[in-house]
Write an enzyme that holds these catalytic residues in place. Structure first.
Site, PDB file in Angstrom:
ATOM      1  N   CYS A   1       0.832  -1.193   0.000  1.00 46.05           N
ATOM      2  CA  CYS A   1       0.000   0.000   0.000  1.00 46.05           C
ATOM      3  C   CYS A   1       0.881   1.264   0.000  1.00 46.05           C
ATOM      4  O   CYS A   1       1.567   1.527  -0.975  1.00 46.05           O
ATOM      5  CB  CYS A   1      -0.978  -0.017   1.175  1.00 46.05           C
ATOM      6  SG  CYS A   1      -2.358   1.129   0.990  1.00 46.05           S
TER       7      CYS A   1
ATOM      8  N   HIS B   1      -3.615  -5.430   1.203  1.00 44.46           N
ATOM      9  CA  HIS B   1      -3.398  -5.803   2.596  1.00 44.46           C
ATOM     10  C   HIS B   1      -3.885  -7.234   2.801  1.00 44.46           C
ATOM     11  O   HIS B   1      -4.767  -7.714   2.095  1.00 44.46           O
ATOM     12  CB  HIS B   1      -4.187  -4.879   3.523  1.00 44.46           C
ATOM     13  CG  HIS B   1      -3.726  -3.469   3.531  1.00 44.46           C
ATOM     14  ND1 HIS B   1      -2.580  -3.060   4.163  1.00 44.46           N
ATOM     15  CD2 HIS B   1      -4.277  -2.348   2.972  1.00 44.46           C
ATOM     16  CE1 HIS B   1      -2.429  -1.747   4.007  1.00 44.46           C
ATOM     17  NE2 HIS B   1      -3.454  -1.300   3.290  1.00 44.46           N
TER      18      HIS B   1
END
Length: 505
Positions: A339, A437
């Site tokens: 991310c 994630h």
């Protein structure tokens, strides 16, 4: 969401407040949800306001605190935005993004602290009452401590909510930190008369030793306060439930480590629960490296998510970690960015609208031929796909929580089910980035990434089963040590867990 069976009865809602942060509120709520589920009740968890950088994506595409997603799991429900209607995600020491019923609406400075309660409380009550209509009861988690005098006027997270919603309260304290009787007595003393009347009892958490040695203190507390001690929960060894926000160190092990993984702790690190399957792995030396520490000696460096990517990138460079990462690569090491960490790996990060702070552009680590532009619209989605790595294809599951898009011409190692591609991998096969994630939660994916990083074929732990074991572990302790029938007369002291273990004649 699940409807209440017509033949079932309602239970009184209950709020768990704590004397401090990390007293055990999140864990107790999760355990209570599982206990009541065992007894056949449809229960929903709820936290009016959460301040955390660990978040989860709900099936409807909203964002809530990860603790409420774990509690939903304990209740055997899918997470929903009503379970955490207000999520505050700190982006500076004095500012936070405000997420209301799953969607970002602005920042705290723009809303104004003096107007905050009138803005947020109606949404909180709306979500709570919606859950209360749909489930047999709601188990509510407070935040921090109700005795924070400076925050009482605008409180919607503790007694401010309990008074508005007319919910009884129990207060939990952690004896392992010391001062438990002062914490409980002092917290109660600092509440108003109506708030004190709302408190139905105390729970003491993480006790080690002979309970008989604690009994004089329990008797004193009950006599002084007029409130019962509902139970004393033992210190649970080997207990590993996802932390709400605090970074948890690796458990001690005597087993030989076959690889070393380091994660730099950035000021606004987010979703560090991504790394729990690695942190808990007995054959991996997993280390969080803080300010002033060194990343040297790792097989794999992972750059984590960040709520303030450009500011955290500047911090990373100030620590000298950029040079350490590049030296690590020269010696054949591997790097993964997730991310915000993925965005840092590219050539630049551009924030033209000042989404995460002052507008401007930051030079990246230049390890991937990519550029990132931050944008207003936040991506919130659960995804499935295929990871193509080491010449193999494995199914991958994860979730995206990010602002901005990343552009470049690197090979993309993840093909998503909706035909999109995610991530990038460098031509020399040493640097990998992804927006997903939760990658390491899947044992197959975790094993592929470990093999890519080190050439070691390690058998990964089943993270889902670890979480399930932890939920059952705290639920068993609650059933054995807490007098739940004093809160809910519908529950017999003859408990499911005790019967299963043969503890009841």
């Amino acid at each position: 969401m699940t409807s209440i069976p017509a033949q079932s009865s309602k239970l009184t809602p209950l709020m768990v407040q704590g004397t401090t942060s990390d007293a055990g509120k999140s864990v107790l709520v999760a355990g209570l949800c599982r206990v009541l589920n065992r007894h056949g009740f449809n229960i929903a968890p709820f936290k009016p306001q959460n301040m955390a950088l660990n978040s989860a994506v709900t099936p409807e595409g909203g964002e809530i605190g990860r603790a409420q997603a774990v509690q939903a799991r304990a209740a055997k429900l899918l997470p929903h935005t009503d379970m955490n209607p207000i999520l505050l995600k700190p982006c500076t020491d004095t500012g936070a993004q405000v997420i209301v019923q799953g969607k970002a609406v602005g920042n705290m400075q723009a809303i104004g602290f003096s107007d905050y309660k009138s803005f947020a409380l109606p949404k909180v009550l709306e979500s709570f009452h919606r859950l209360a209509r749909q489930y047999q009861s709601v188990i509510v988690e407070g935040a921090g401590s109700p005795a924070e005098i400076n925050l009482r006027e605008n409180d919607i997270a503790n007694m401010g909510f309990a008074e508005e919603a007319d919910v009884p309260v129990i207060i939990i304290a952690d004896i392992d930190k010391g001062g438990v009787f002062a914490h409980l007595y002092g917290t109660l003393a600092l509440l108003s008369e109506t708030e004190q009347a709302r408190v139905k009892g105390f729970v003491i958490n993480r006790f080690r030793g002979d309970i008989e040695l604690l009994k004089p203190g329990l008797d004193w507390l009950e006599k002084k306060t007029g409130k019962p001690v509902l139970g004393v929960l033992p210190y649970l060894h080997g207990f590993n439930l996802e932390a709400e926000d605090a970074i948890v160190s690796q458990p001690e092990t005597t087993q030989h480590h076959k690889m070393k993984v380091v994660v730099p702790v950035l000021p606004r690190i987010s979703n560090h629960t991504d790394f729990d399957p690695l942190r808990l792995h007995p054959e991996i030396d997993f280390q969080y490296i803080g300010k002033g520490g060194s990343l040297a000696g790792a097989d794999l460096i992972i750059l984590p998510g960040s709520k303030s990517v450009r500011a955290d990138l500047a911090f990373l460079k100030e620590q000298g970690w950029e040079q350490e990462i590049k030296r690590h690569l020269r010696f054949g090491g591997k790097v993964i960015g997730i991310c915000g960490g993925y965005q840092m790996l590219g050539q630049s990060i551009d924030d033209p609208e000042g989404i995460e702070g002052e507008s401007g552009t930051s030079s990246g680590l230049n390890l991937l031929n990519q550029t990132t532009v931050l944008q207003q619209e936040k991506t919130l989605t659960n995804v499935t796909g295929t990871l193509l790595l080491n010449g193999d294809a494995v199914t991958v599951k994860g979730y995206e929580i990010h602002v901005g898009e990343t552009y470049g011409n690197e090979a993309q190692p993840i093909k998503l089910a909706d035909e999109r591609f995610d991530g990038a991998i460098s031509q020399d096969d040493q640097v990998l980035g992804t927006y997903l994630h939760g990658l390491f939660d899947s044992p197959d994916v975790s094993e592929q990434l470990i093999y890519w990083a080190t050439g070691e074929k390690l058998k990964s732990i089943d993270h889902d089963q670890v979480q399930e074991n932890a939920i059952n572990q705290i639920a068993d302790a609650i059933e054995e040590h807490l007098d739940l029938s004093s809160i809910w007369p519908q529950l017999s002291k003859r408990t499911v867990a005790s019967e299963e273990r043969g503890l009841v004649d």
